[in-house]
Scaffold this active site. Structure first.
Site, PDB file in Angstrom:
ATOM      1  CE  LYS A   9      -3.764  -2.411   0.225  1.00 26.81           C
ATOM      2  NZ  LYS A   9      -4.290  -2.882  -1.034  1.00 26.81           N
ATOM      3  CB  CYS A  10       4.468   1.768  -0.139  1.00 26.44           C
ATOM      4  SG  CYS A  10       5.739   3.052  -0.248  1.00 26.44           S
ATOM      5  N   GLY A  11       3.094   4.270  -1.689  1.00 24.87           N
ATOM      6  CA  GLY A  11       3.083   5.009  -2.948  1.00 24.87           C
ATOM      7  C   GLY A  11       4.167   4.547  -3.905  1.00 24.87           C
ATOM      8  CB  ALA A  13       3.076  -0.386  -4.262  1.00 23.83           C
TER       9      ALA A  13
END
Length: 136
Positions: A9-11, A13
């Site tokens: 869910k990291c930017g 990703a």
């Protein structure tokens, strides 16, 4: 070996896609990519050990190896990250700054280079080629 702490869910990703491209391009020449999911940065890895692989495969086509969720900082830091941070400190010293910090390791197990979370995997390709050529 390219070691990466990951989070679905990291930017950052979308880097999963580039990591998979490197994996497909160089796996037959010896490159191994190891993704280590971690939930230590703003809870950006909410998946469980049982669902993280499916999420990466479905959303990014990941086929490279993913481990169970680990800690990359603090009292319960996984031994590989303790070792890599000691050998290749970053801008925050011996801490991992964020998801998608990357470490390239030579074929004989020596830490070669550390890359910032924002370094796109495609930018690492030149170093991967150097190590592949050097190991022949």
């Amino acid at each position: 070996v390219l070691v990466v702490n990951t989070a679905t869910k990291c930017g950052l990703a979308p880097q999963f896609d580039e990591l998979e491209e490197l994996h497909q391009k160089y796996k037959d020449q010896g490159l191994v990519i190891l993704g280590f999911p971690s939930n230590q940065f703003l809870n950006q890895e909410p998946e469980t050990n049982e669902t993280v692989e499916d999420a990466c495969r479905i959303n990014h086509g990941v086929t490279f190896q993913l481990t169970e969720k680990i800690d990359v900082n603090g009292d319960h830091t996984h031994p590989i990250f303790k070792f890599l941070k000691e050998e290749l400190p970053g801008t925050l010293g011996k801490k991992i700054k964020w998801n998608f910090t990357k470490f390239l390791i030579t074929a004989d197990g020596k830490p070669f280079k550390r890359y910032a979370p924002t370094t796109k995997p495609g930018k690492i390709e030149i170093d991967i080629l150097k190590l592949i050529e050097g190991s022949k």
